[in-house]
Scaffold this active site. Sequence first.
Site, PDB file in Angstrom:
ATOM      1  N   LYS A  79      57.517  59.771  -2.762  1.00  0.00           N
ATOM      2  CA  LYS A  79      58.739  60.560  -2.578  1.00  0.00           C
ATOM      3  C   LYS A  79      59.629  59.956  -1.496  1.00  0.00           C
ATOM      4  O   LYS A  79      60.853  59.989  -1.598  1.00  0.00           O
ATOM      5  CB  LYS A  79      58.372  61.996  -2.254  1.00  0.00           C
ATOM      6  CG  LYS A  79      57.821  62.786  -3.443  1.00  0.00           C
ATOM      7  CD  LYS A  79      57.557  64.213  -3.064  1.00  0.00           C
ATOM      8  CE  LYS A  79      57.218  65.068  -4.295  1.00  0.00           C
ATOM      9  NZ  LYS A  79      56.009  64.627  -4.990  1.00  0.00           N
TER      10      LYS A  79
ATOM     11  N   GLU B 120      61.278  68.833   4.847  1.00  0.00           N
ATOM     12  CA  GLU B 120      62.575  69.099   4.238  1.00  0.00           C
ATOM     13  C   GLU B 120      62.981  70.538   4.542  1.00  0.00           C
ATOM     14  O   GLU B 120      62.125  71.405   4.770  1.00  0.00           O
ATOM     15  CB  GLU B 120      62.507  68.972   2.706  1.00  0.00           C
ATOM     16  CG  GLU B 120      62.507  67.588   2.160  1.00  0.00           C
ATOM     17  CD  GLU B 120      62.495  67.596   0.634  1.00  0.00           C
ATOM     18  OE1 GLU B 120      62.750  66.523   0.072  1.00  0.00           O
ATOM     19  OE2 GLU B 120      62.249  68.648   0.020  1.00  0.00           O
TER      20      GLU B 120
ATOM     21  N   HIS C 225      53.902  76.261  -8.476  1.00  0.00           N
ATOM     22  CA  HIS C 225      54.810  75.101  -8.439  1.00  0.00           C
ATOM     23  C   HIS C 225      54.702  74.243  -9.695  1.00  0.00           C
ATOM     24  O   HIS C 225      55.126  73.088  -9.699  1.00  0.00           O
ATOM     25  CB  HIS C 225      54.537  74.227  -7.206  1.00  0.00           C
ATOM     26  CG  HIS C 225      54.702  74.956  -5.909  1.00  0.00           C
ATOM     27  ND1 HIS C 225      55.935  75.326  -5.416  1.00  0.00           N
ATOM     28  CD2 HIS C 225      53.785  75.394  -5.005  1.00  0.00           C
ATOM     29  CE1 HIS C 225      55.774  75.946  -4.253  1.00  0.00           C
ATOM     30  NE2 HIS C 225      54.493  76.011  -3.985  1.00  0.00           N
TER      31      HIS C 225
ATOM     32  N   ARG D 111      57.878  58.652 -16.583  1.00  0.00           N
ATOM     33  CA  ARG D 111      57.091  58.800 -17.812  1.00  0.00           C
ATOM     34  C   ARG D 111      57.787  59.786 -18.734  1.00  0.00           C
ATOM     35  O   ARG D 111      58.817  60.358 -18.388  1.00  0.00           O
ATOM     36  CB  ARG D 111      55.695  59.341 -17.467  1.00  0.00           C
ATOM     37  CG  ARG D 111      55.762  60.619 -16.627  1.00  0.00           C
ATOM     38  CD  ARG D 111      54.425  61.276 -16.440  1.00  0.00           C
ATOM     39  NE  ARG D 111      54.460  62.315 -15.432  1.00  0.00           N
ATOM     40  CZ  ARG D 111      54.917  63.541 -15.583  1.00  0.00           C
ATOM     41  NH1 ARG D 111      55.425  63.902 -16.763  1.00  0.00           N
ATOM     42  NH2 ARG D 111      54.894  64.437 -14.603  1.00  0.00           N
TER      43      ARG D 111
END
Length: 499
Positions: free
Chosen positions: A118, A202, A237, A294
Amino acid sequence: MPAIKKILVANRGEIALRIMRTAKEMNIATVAVYSEADRKSPHVRFADESVCIGPAPSSESYLNINNILKVCKDLGVDAVHPGYGFLSENAGFAKKVQEEGLIFIGPSAEAIEIMGSKLAAKQAAGKYNIPMVPGTATAISDREEAKQIALGIGYPILIKASAGGGGKGMRIVETETEFDEQMDRAVSEALSSFNDGAVFIEKYIESPKHIEIQILGDQHGNIIHLFERECSVQRRHQKVIEEAPSISITPGIREEMGRCAIDVAKSCGYYGAGTVEFIMDEKRNFYFLEMNTRLQVEHPVTELITGVDLVKQMIRIAEGHPLALKQEELAINGHAIEVRVYAEDAANNFLPDVGRLNTYVKPSGNGVRIDDGFEQGMEIPIYYDPMIAKLITYGADREEAIQKMIRAIDEYQITGVETTLPFCRFVMKHPEFTSGNFDTNFVNIHFKPRMLNQEIDHESAVLAAFISAQLIKSDKWDNINCKTVGTGAAVSKWKTRRV
Protein backbone atom coordinates in the site's frame (compact mmCIF):
# COMPACT_ATOMS: atom_id res chain seq x y z
CA MET A 1 3.81 -13.42 -29.20
CA PRO A 2 2.22 -16.70 -30.38
CA ALA A 3 -1.42 -17.57 -29.73
CA ILE A 4 -2.16 -19.39 -26.48
CA LYS A 5 -3.24 -23.00 -27.06
CA LYS A 6 -3.42 -24.41 -23.53
CA ILE A 7 -4.09 -22.65 -20.22
CA LEU A 8 -3.56 -24.00 -16.73
CA VAL A 9 -5.96 -22.38 -14.27
CA ALA A 10 -4.15 -22.12 -10.94
CA ASN A 11 -7.33 -21.91 -8.90
CA ARG A 12 -10.48 -23.77 -7.92
CA GLY A 13 -14.26 -23.56 -7.83
CA GLU A 14 -16.34 -20.94 -9.55
CA ILE A 15 -13.52 -18.74 -10.82
CA ALA A 16 -11.74 -21.74 -12.35
CA LEU A 17 -14.94 -22.66 -14.19
CA ARG A 18 -15.48 -19.04 -15.23
CA ILE A 19 -12.04 -18.86 -16.86
CA MET A 20 -12.34 -22.28 -18.49
CA ARG A 21 -15.66 -21.44 -20.12
CA THR A 22 -14.22 -18.43 -21.90
CA ALA A 23 -11.12 -20.40 -22.88
CA LYS A 24 -13.36 -23.09 -24.40
CA GLU A 25 -15.20 -20.43 -26.42
CA MET A 26 -11.80 -19.29 -27.71
CA ASN A 27 -10.83 -22.89 -28.65
CA ILE A 28 -8.10 -22.96 -26.00
CA ALA A 29 -7.51 -26.21 -24.10
CA THR A 30 -7.60 -26.07 -20.30
CA VAL A 31 -5.86 -27.82 -17.43
CA ALA A 32 -7.37 -27.95 -13.94
CA VAL A 33 -5.32 -28.43 -10.82
CA TYR A 34 -7.06 -29.55 -7.64
CA SER A 35 -6.48 -30.59 -4.07
CA GLU A 36 -7.61 -33.89 -2.58
CA ALA A 37 -10.59 -32.04 -1.08
CA ASP A 38 -11.74 -30.92 -4.53
CA ARG A 39 -11.65 -34.24 -6.43
CA LYS A 40 -15.39 -34.08 -7.18
CA SER A 41 -15.51 -30.37 -7.99
CA PRO A 42 -17.15 -29.38 -11.30
CA HIS A 43 -14.05 -27.50 -12.52
CA VAL A 44 -12.10 -30.76 -12.38
CA ARG A 45 -14.53 -32.46 -14.77
CA PHE A 46 -14.95 -29.44 -17.03
CA ALA A 47 -11.27 -29.08 -17.90
CA ASP A 48 -9.68 -31.01 -20.76
CA GLU A 49 -7.06 -32.34 -18.33
CA SER A 50 -6.96 -32.40 -14.53
CA VAL A 51 -4.14 -33.09 -12.08
CA CYS A 52 -4.18 -33.44 -8.30
CA ILE A 53 -1.42 -31.24 -6.86
CA GLY A 54 -1.59 -32.06 -3.17
CA PRO A 55 -3.55 -32.45 0.07
CA ALA A 56 -6.46 -30.25 1.09
CA PRO A 57 -4.58 -27.42 2.86
CA SER A 58 -3.92 -24.65 0.34
CA SER A 59 -0.31 -24.36 1.47
CA GLU A 60 0.23 -27.90 0.18
CA SER A 61 -1.81 -27.56 -3.02
CA TYR A 62 -3.08 -24.28 -4.51
CA LEU A 63 -0.12 -22.35 -3.08
CA ASN A 64 2.46 -24.97 -4.05
CA ILE A 65 4.27 -23.16 -6.86
CA ASN A 66 6.66 -26.00 -7.69
CA ASN A 67 3.85 -28.53 -8.13
CA ILE A 68 1.88 -26.16 -10.35
CA LEU A 69 4.89 -25.43 -12.57
CA LYS A 70 5.66 -29.16 -12.83
CA VAL A 71 2.15 -29.78 -14.17
CA CYS A 72 2.69 -26.98 -16.70
CA LYS A 73 5.87 -28.63 -17.91
CA ASP A 74 4.44 -32.17 -17.96
CA LEU A 75 1.33 -31.19 -19.93
CA GLY A 76 2.85 -28.68 -22.33
CA VAL A 77 0.96 -25.68 -21.04
CA ASP A 78 1.43 -22.28 -22.75
CA ALA A 79 -0.03 -19.97 -20.14
CA VAL A 80 -1.24 -19.74 -16.54
CA HIS A 81 -4.30 -17.85 -15.32
CA PRO A 82 -4.24 -17.37 -11.53
CA GLY A 83 -7.88 -16.29 -11.05
CA TYR A 84 -8.19 -14.39 -7.77
CA GLY A 85 -6.97 -15.26 -4.30
CA PHE A 86 -4.22 -17.86 -3.78
CA LEU A 87 -1.28 -16.89 -6.06
CA SER A 88 -3.02 -14.22 -8.12
CA GLU A 89 -1.15 -11.31 -6.51
CA ASN A 90 2.09 -13.15 -5.79
CA ALA A 91 4.84 -11.35 -7.69
CA GLY A 92 7.23 -14.27 -7.13
CA PHE A 93 4.80 -16.66 -8.80
CA ALA A 94 4.30 -14.39 -11.81
CA LYS A 95 8.07 -14.08 -12.18
CA LYS A 96 8.64 -17.85 -11.98
CA VAL A 97 5.92 -18.49 -14.57
CA GLN A 98 7.68 -16.14 -16.96
CA GLU A 99 11.11 -17.62 -16.16
CA GLU A 100 9.74 -21.00 -17.22
CA GLY A 101 8.96 -19.53 -20.62
CA LEU A 102 5.22 -19.45 -19.94
CA ILE A 103 2.74 -16.60 -20.28
CA PHE A 104 1.30 -15.21 -17.07
CA ILE A 105 -2.25 -14.01 -17.78
CA GLY A 106 -2.05 -10.91 -15.69
CA PRO A 107 0.23 -7.93 -15.10
CA SER A 108 4.00 -7.91 -14.80
CA ALA A 109 5.64 -9.12 -11.60
CA GLU A 110 6.94 -5.57 -11.09
CA ALA A 111 3.45 -4.07 -11.19
CA ILE A 112 2.16 -6.71 -8.76
CA GLU A 113 5.01 -5.95 -6.37
CA ILE A 114 4.49 -2.18 -6.45
CA MET A 115 0.74 -2.34 -5.95
CA GLY A 116 1.02 -5.18 -3.43
CA SER A 117 2.48 -2.72 -0.96
CA LYS A 118 0.00 0.00 0.00
CA LEU A 119 2.87 2.37 0.74
CA ALA A 120 4.65 1.70 -2.56
CA ALA A 121 1.33 2.09 -4.36
CA LYS A 122 0.72 5.46 -2.70
CA GLN A 123 4.20 6.64 -3.66
CA ALA A 124 3.77 5.54 -7.29
CA ALA A 125 0.29 7.05 -7.62
CA GLY A 126 1.44 10.24 -5.89
CA LYS A 127 3.50 11.15 -8.96
CA TYR A 128 0.22 11.64 -10.86
CA ASN A 129 -1.41 13.85 -8.19
CA ILE A 130 -4.01 11.23 -7.33
CA PRO A 131 -6.09 12.36 -4.31
CA MET A 132 -4.87 10.57 -1.16
CA VAL A 133 -6.31 10.17 2.32
CA PRO A 134 -4.23 12.35 4.69
CA GLY A 135 -1.65 10.22 6.50
CA THR A 136 1.95 9.02 6.54
CA ALA A 137 3.76 8.41 3.26
CA THR A 138 6.15 5.86 4.77
CA ALA A 139 6.00 3.05 7.33
CA ILE A 140 5.99 4.14 10.95
CA SER A 141 9.44 3.86 12.51
CA ASP A 142 9.17 6.47 15.27
CA ARG A 143 6.05 5.95 17.37
CA GLU A 144 6.20 9.36 19.08
CA GLU A 145 6.52 11.11 15.74
CA ALA A 146 3.57 9.07 14.48
CA LYS A 147 1.49 10.26 17.44
CA GLN A 148 2.25 13.86 16.55
CA ILE A 149 1.21 13.21 12.93
CA ALA A 150 -2.00 11.60 14.21
CA LEU A 151 -2.75 14.70 16.29
CA GLY A 152 -2.17 16.85 13.23
CA ILE A 153 -4.49 14.73 11.10
CA GLY A 154 -7.09 14.54 13.85
CA TYR A 155 -8.66 11.49 15.46
CA PRO A 156 -10.11 9.04 14.64
CA ILE A 157 -7.32 7.53 12.54
CA LEU A 158 -6.64 4.15 10.94
CA ILE A 159 -3.51 2.09 11.50
CA LYS A 160 -3.08 -0.11 8.41
CA ALA A 161 -0.71 -2.89 7.39
CA SER A 162 1.27 -1.97 4.28
CA ALA A 163 0.95 -5.52 2.94
CA GLY A 164 -2.60 -5.90 4.21
CA GLY A 165 -5.95 -6.80 2.76
CA GLY A 166 -9.36 -8.06 3.85
CA GLY A 167 -9.30 -5.92 6.98
CA LYS A 168 -6.29 -7.71 8.48
CA GLY A 169 -3.71 -5.56 10.20
CA MET A 170 -6.20 -2.68 10.40
CA ARG A 171 -7.18 -0.85 13.58
CA ILE A 172 -9.34 2.21 14.24
CA VAL A 173 -7.91 4.54 16.88
CA GLU A 174 -10.45 6.88 18.43
CA THR A 175 -8.18 8.75 20.88
CA GLU A 176 -4.50 9.19 21.63
CA THR A 177 -4.78 7.01 24.74
CA GLU A 178 -5.61 4.00 22.50
CA PHE A 179 -2.71 4.57 20.11
CA ASP A 180 -0.07 2.26 21.63
CA GLU A 181 -2.44 -0.64 22.23
CA GLN A 182 -3.94 -0.52 18.74
CA MET A 183 -0.51 -0.07 17.16
CA ASP A 184 0.76 -3.22 18.90
CA ARG A 185 -2.29 -5.18 17.69
CA ALA A 186 -1.98 -3.95 14.12
CA VAL A 187 1.73 -4.81 13.91
CA SER A 188 1.18 -8.25 15.47
CA GLU A 189 -1.64 -9.10 13.07
CA ALA A 190 0.33 -7.79 10.08
CA LEU A 191 3.28 -10.02 11.01
CA SER A 192 1.14 -13.12 11.49
CA SER A 193 -0.95 -12.54 8.34
CA PHE A 194 1.63 -11.19 5.89
CA ASN A 195 5.03 -11.76 7.52
CA ASP A 196 5.48 -8.00 7.24
CA GLY A 197 4.98 -5.75 10.25
CA ALA A 198 5.15 -2.44 8.36
CA VAL A 199 2.18 -0.21 9.16
CA PHE A 200 1.17 3.37 8.40
CA ILE A 201 -1.57 5.73 9.50
CA GLU A 202 -4.39 7.48 7.67
CA LYS A 203 -7.25 9.76 8.59
CA TYR A 204 -10.29 7.57 9.27
CA ILE A 205 -13.15 8.46 6.93
CA GLU A 206 -16.11 7.69 9.16
CA SER A 207 -18.94 7.22 6.65
CA PRO A 208 -17.24 6.22 3.39
CA LYS A 209 -18.54 4.79 0.19
CA HIS A 210 -16.34 2.11 -1.38
CA ILE A 211 -16.17 2.75 -5.13
CA GLU A 212 -13.84 0.93 -7.51
CA ILE A 213 -12.95 1.37 -11.17
CA GLN A 214 -12.31 -1.55 -13.53
CA ILE A 215 -9.40 -0.97 -15.90
CA LEU A 216 -7.89 -2.82 -18.84
CA GLY A 217 -4.43 -2.14 -20.21
CA ASP A 218 -2.46 -3.75 -23.03
CA GLN A 219 1.27 -4.21 -23.48
CA HIS A 220 1.42 -1.27 -25.90
CA GLY A 221 0.60 1.44 -23.36
CA ASN A 222 -3.16 1.67 -24.00
CA ILE A 223 -5.32 1.81 -20.87
CA ILE A 224 -9.09 2.23 -20.57
CA HIS A 225 -11.59 2.08 -17.72
CA LEU A 226 -14.90 0.24 -17.74
CA PHE A 227 -16.71 2.45 -15.22
CA GLU A 228 -17.31 1.85 -11.54
CA ARG A 229 -18.68 -0.65 -9.09
CA GLU A 230 -20.28 0.20 -5.74
CA CYS A 231 -19.02 -2.17 -3.03
CA SER A 232 -20.08 -0.50 0.21
CA VAL A 233 -22.14 -3.32 1.78
CA GLN A 234 -19.45 -5.20 3.68
CA ARG A 235 -18.93 -7.36 6.74
CA ARG A 236 -15.55 -7.52 8.48
CA HIS A 237 -14.19 -5.08 5.84
CA GLN A 238 -15.01 -7.66 3.14
CA LYS A 239 -17.58 -7.14 0.39
CA VAL A 240 -20.89 -9.00 0.37
CA ILE A 241 -22.92 -7.07 -2.22
CA GLU A 242 -21.66 -5.17 -5.27
CA GLU A 243 -23.38 -3.32 -8.07
CA ALA A 244 -22.65 -1.38 -11.24
CA PRO A 245 -23.02 1.45 -11.88
CA SER A 246 -22.98 3.25 -8.51
CA ILE A 247 -26.07 5.18 -7.48
CA SER A 248 -23.81 7.50 -5.47
CA ILE A 249 -21.75 9.35 -8.05
CA THR A 250 -22.38 11.90 -10.78
CA PRO A 251 -21.20 11.60 -14.40
CA GLY A 252 -18.54 14.20 -13.60
CA ILE A 253 -17.18 12.21 -10.64
CA ARG A 254 -17.28 9.05 -12.77
CA GLU A 255 -15.15 10.70 -15.43
CA GLU A 256 -12.66 12.07 -12.90
CA MET A 257 -12.42 8.75 -11.03
CA GLY A 258 -11.85 6.93 -14.31
CA ARG A 259 -9.04 9.32 -15.24
CA CYS A 260 -7.41 8.82 -11.83
CA ALA A 261 -7.70 5.02 -12.15
CA ILE A 262 -5.97 5.12 -15.53
CA ASP A 263 -3.21 7.28 -14.05
CA VAL A 264 -2.72 4.80 -11.20
CA ALA A 265 -2.31 2.04 -13.79
CA LYS A 266 0.15 4.17 -15.74
CA SER A 267 2.21 4.73 -12.58
CA CYS A 268 3.28 1.09 -12.55
CA GLY A 269 3.21 0.27 -16.29
CA TYR A 270 0.11 -1.87 -15.82
CA TYR A 271 -1.37 -4.28 -18.35
CA GLY A 272 -4.14 -6.84 -18.03
CA ALA A 273 -7.32 -6.46 -15.96
CA GLY A 274 -7.07 -4.58 -12.69
CA THR A 275 -9.17 -2.62 -10.24
CA VAL A 276 -8.40 0.72 -8.64
CA GLU A 277 -10.26 1.22 -5.37
CA PHE A 278 -11.35 4.52 -3.87
CA ILE A 279 -13.21 5.67 -0.79
CA MET A 280 -15.60 8.60 -1.02
CA ASP A 281 -16.71 10.76 1.90
CA GLU A 282 -20.08 12.36 2.55
CA LYS A 283 -19.10 15.43 0.52
CA ARG A 284 -18.22 13.20 -2.47
CA ASN A 285 -14.50 13.78 -2.14
CA PHE A 286 -12.76 10.61 -3.25
CA TYR A 287 -9.37 9.21 -2.30
CA PHE A 288 -7.15 6.44 -3.70
CA LEU A 289 -7.24 3.34 -1.51
CA GLU A 290 -5.35 0.58 -3.35
CA MET A 291 -5.07 -1.33 -6.61
CA ASN A 292 -5.94 -5.00 -7.00
CA THR A 293 -3.71 -6.49 -9.67
CA ARG A 294 -6.05 -9.27 -10.74
CA LEU A 295 -9.56 -10.13 -11.78
CA GLN A 296 -12.05 -9.19 -9.06
CA VAL A 297 -14.71 -11.43 -7.53
CA GLU A 298 -17.32 -8.87 -8.59
CA HIS A 299 -16.23 -8.60 -12.23
CA PRO A 300 -19.55 -10.03 -13.58
CA VAL A 301 -21.48 -6.82 -12.85
CA THR A 302 -19.06 -4.88 -15.05
CA GLU A 303 -19.37 -7.49 -17.80
CA LEU A 304 -23.15 -7.19 -17.75
CA ILE A 305 -23.33 -3.39 -18.03
CA THR A 306 -20.61 -3.14 -20.69
CA GLY A 307 -21.00 -6.37 -22.67
CA VAL A 308 -17.24 -7.00 -22.34
CA ASP A 309 -15.86 -10.45 -21.45
CA LEU A 310 -13.01 -9.47 -19.12
CA VAL A 311 -11.41 -12.92 -19.14
CA LYS A 312 -11.31 -12.93 -22.94
CA GLN A 313 -9.69 -9.50 -22.86
CA MET A 314 -7.08 -10.72 -20.36
CA ILE A 315 -6.16 -13.63 -22.62
CA ARG A 316 -5.87 -11.44 -25.71
CA ILE A 317 -3.74 -8.92 -23.82
CA ALA A 318 -1.49 -11.74 -22.60
CA GLU A 319 -1.07 -12.85 -26.21
CA GLY A 320 0.24 -9.39 -27.03
CA HIS A 321 -2.77 -7.99 -28.88
CA PRO A 322 -3.50 -4.27 -28.58
CA LEU A 323 -6.84 -3.38 -27.00
CA ALA A 324 -9.64 -3.53 -29.54
CA LEU A 325 -11.80 -1.37 -27.26
CA LYS A 326 -11.63 2.41 -27.17
CA GLN A 327 -12.81 4.52 -24.24
CA GLU A 328 -15.28 6.52 -26.32
CA GLU A 329 -16.92 3.30 -27.56
CA LEU A 330 -17.84 2.13 -24.06
CA ALA A 331 -21.18 2.94 -22.47
CA ILE A 332 -23.18 1.86 -19.41
CA ASN A 333 -26.22 -0.19 -20.33
CA GLY A 334 -28.64 -1.15 -17.57
CA HIS A 335 -27.80 -2.10 -13.99
CA ALA A 336 -26.31 -5.23 -12.41
CA ILE A 337 -26.14 -6.43 -8.80
CA GLU A 338 -24.08 -9.27 -7.34
CA VAL A 339 -24.55 -10.97 -3.98
CA ARG A 340 -21.96 -13.34 -2.60
CA VAL A 341 -23.57 -16.54 -1.37
CA TYR A 342 -21.35 -17.56 1.53
CA ALA A 343 -21.70 -20.61 3.77
CA GLU A 344 -22.04 -18.29 6.74
CA ASP A 345 -24.64 -17.75 9.43
CA ALA A 346 -25.51 -14.05 9.32
CA ALA A 347 -27.65 -14.48 12.44
CA ASN A 348 -24.51 -15.61 14.30
CA ASN A 349 -22.07 -12.81 13.40
CA PHE A 350 -21.50 -14.29 9.91
CA LEU A 351 -19.80 -17.34 11.39
CA PRO A 352 -18.58 -19.71 8.63
CA ASP A 353 -20.58 -22.93 8.33
CA VAL A 354 -19.58 -26.32 7.00
CA GLY A 355 -21.60 -29.31 5.92
CA ARG A 356 -23.18 -31.01 2.94
CA LEU A 357 -25.35 -29.29 0.34
CA ASN A 358 -28.35 -31.56 0.89
CA THR A 359 -30.43 -29.35 -1.39
CA TYR A 360 -28.90 -27.13 -4.04
CA VAL A 361 -31.34 -25.78 -6.60
CA LYS A 362 -30.31 -22.66 -8.49
CA PRO A 363 -32.62 -19.89 -9.71
CA SER A 364 -32.88 -19.14 -13.41
CA GLY A 365 -34.77 -16.95 -15.83
CA ASN A 366 -34.25 -13.67 -17.62
CA GLY A 367 -31.55 -11.47 -16.13
CA VAL A 368 -30.13 -14.07 -13.72
CA ARG A 369 -26.51 -15.26 -13.79
CA ILE A 370 -24.87 -17.65 -11.36
CA ASP A 371 -21.13 -18.27 -11.12
CA ASP A 372 -20.61 -21.24 -8.81
CA GLY A 373 -18.46 -24.29 -8.29
CA PHE A 374 -20.72 -26.62 -6.33
CA GLU A 375 -23.41 -29.20 -6.94
CA GLN A 376 -26.04 -30.84 -4.78
CA GLY A 377 -24.53 -33.41 -2.41
CA MET A 378 -21.09 -31.81 -2.26
CA GLU A 379 -19.38 -30.90 1.00
CA ILE A 380 -18.31 -27.33 1.80
CA PRO A 381 -14.58 -27.70 2.60
CA ILE A 382 -13.25 -26.08 5.77
CA TYR A 383 -9.93 -25.28 4.10
CA TYR A 384 -10.96 -22.46 1.78
CA ASP A 385 -13.05 -19.33 1.50
CA PRO A 386 -16.69 -20.23 2.32
CA MET A 387 -18.18 -18.69 -0.83
CA ILE A 388 -20.59 -21.09 -2.52
CA ALA A 389 -21.62 -18.91 -5.44
CA LYS A 390 -22.06 -15.44 -6.87
CA LEU A 391 -25.65 -14.60 -7.75
CA ILE A 392 -25.92 -11.76 -10.26
CA THR A 393 -28.99 -10.07 -11.69
CA TYR A 394 -29.28 -7.60 -14.55
CA GLY A 395 -32.08 -5.18 -15.32
CA ALA A 396 -32.86 -2.12 -17.38
CA ASP A 397 -32.43 -0.04 -14.23
CA ARG A 398 -31.51 -0.46 -10.56
CA GLU A 399 -35.07 -1.10 -9.39
CA GLU A 400 -35.51 -3.89 -11.90
CA ALA A 401 -32.17 -5.46 -10.94
CA ILE A 402 -33.18 -5.36 -7.25
CA GLN A 403 -36.56 -6.98 -7.89
CA LYS A 404 -34.93 -9.69 -10.00
CA MET A 405 -32.46 -10.31 -7.17
CA ILE A 406 -35.25 -10.72 -4.59
CA ARG A 407 -37.01 -13.16 -6.90
CA ALA A 408 -33.78 -15.09 -7.56
CA ILE A 409 -32.95 -15.31 -3.85
CA ASP A 410 -36.44 -16.66 -3.15
CA GLU A 411 -35.90 -19.33 -5.84
CA TYR A 412 -32.44 -20.33 -4.59
CA GLN A 413 -32.86 -23.48 -2.49
CA ILE A 414 -29.94 -24.46 -0.25
CA THR A 415 -30.17 -26.77 2.76
CA GLY A 416 -27.47 -28.44 4.83
CA VAL A 417 -25.58 -25.25 5.58
CA GLU A 418 -26.50 -21.73 6.62
CA THR A 419 -25.96 -19.11 3.92
CA THR A 420 -25.93 -15.34 3.51
CA LEU A 421 -28.97 -15.43 1.22
CA PRO A 422 -31.43 -14.30 3.94
CA PHE A 423 -29.12 -11.40 4.80
CA CYS A 424 -28.81 -10.41 1.14
CA ARG A 425 -32.60 -10.43 0.81
CA PHE A 426 -32.80 -8.23 3.91
CA VAL A 427 -30.43 -5.74 2.25
CA MET A 428 -32.35 -5.72 -1.04
CA LYS A 429 -35.55 -4.71 0.77
CA HIS A 430 -33.98 -2.21 3.18
CA PRO A 431 -34.99 1.43 2.46
CA GLU A 432 -31.45 2.72 3.05
CA PHE A 433 -30.16 0.38 0.34
CA THR A 434 -32.95 1.01 -2.14
CA SER A 435 -32.54 4.77 -1.70
CA GLY A 436 -28.75 4.58 -2.09
CA ASN A 437 -28.30 6.21 1.32
CA PHE A 438 -25.80 3.66 2.67
CA ASP A 439 -22.06 3.33 3.23
CA THR A 440 -19.56 0.79 4.54
CA ASN A 441 -21.20 0.99 7.98
CA PHE A 442 -24.47 -0.46 6.68
CA VAL A 443 -24.14 -3.78 8.54
CA ASN A 444 -23.11 -2.17 11.83
CA ILE A 445 -25.87 0.44 11.74
CA HIS A 446 -28.82 -1.27 10.09
CA PHE A 447 -28.45 -5.00 10.65
CA LYS A 448 -29.10 -7.00 13.80
CA PRO A 449 -29.23 -10.82 13.73
CA ARG A 450 -32.70 -10.85 15.31
CA MET A 451 -34.03 -9.06 12.22
CA LEU A 452 -33.58 -12.21 10.14
CA ASN A 453 -35.49 -14.29 12.69
CA GLN A 454 -38.29 -11.71 12.77
CA GLU A 455 -38.56 -11.78 8.98
CA ILE A 456 -38.65 -15.60 8.95
CA ASP A 457 -41.28 -15.68 11.71
CA HIS A 458 -43.43 -13.14 9.84
CA GLU A 459 -43.21 -15.04 6.56
CA SER A 460 -44.00 -18.31 8.33
CA ALA A 461 -47.05 -16.80 10.03
CA VAL A 462 -48.34 -15.40 6.73
CA LEU A 463 -47.85 -18.73 4.97
CA ALA A 464 -49.47 -20.70 7.79
CA ALA A 465 -52.45 -18.33 7.82
CA PHE A 466 -52.83 -18.68 4.05
CA ILE A 467 -52.76 -22.50 4.22
CA SER A 468 -55.27 -22.53 7.09
CA ALA A 469 -57.62 -20.20 5.22
CA GLN A 470 -57.48 -22.35 2.11
CA LEU A 471 -58.15 -25.54 4.06
CA ILE A 472 -61.05 -24.02 5.97
CA LYS A 473 -62.46 -22.65 2.73
CA SER A 474 -62.20 -26.03 0.99
CA ASP A 475 -63.58 -27.89 4.02
CA LYS A 476 -62.03 -31.12 2.76
CA TRP A 477 -59.64 -32.13 5.53
CA ASP A 478 -59.75 -32.56 9.27
CA ASN A 479 -57.36 -33.59 12.00
CA ILE A 480 -54.84 -31.09 10.65
CA ASN A 481 -51.57 -30.70 12.49
CA CYS A 482 -49.61 -27.81 10.96
CA LYS A 483 -46.32 -26.64 12.42
CA THR A 484 -43.85 -23.95 11.40
CA VAL A 485 -40.21 -24.81 10.95
CA GLY A 486 -37.18 -22.56 11.15
CA THR A 487 -36.64 -22.28 7.41
CA GLY A 488 -39.72 -20.14 7.02
CA ALA A 489 -41.66 -22.91 5.25
CA ALA A 490 -44.89 -24.28 6.69
CA VAL A 491 -45.00 -28.08 6.84
CA SER A 492 -48.42 -29.66 7.26
CA LYS A 493 -49.18 -33.16 8.47
CA TRP A 494 -52.73 -34.47 8.25
CA LYS A 495 -54.63 -37.71 8.36
CA THR A 496 -56.27 -38.56 5.09
CA ARG A 497 -59.88 -38.85 6.18
CA ARG A 498 -62.35 -37.07 3.99
CA VAL A 499 -65.33 -35.39 5.58
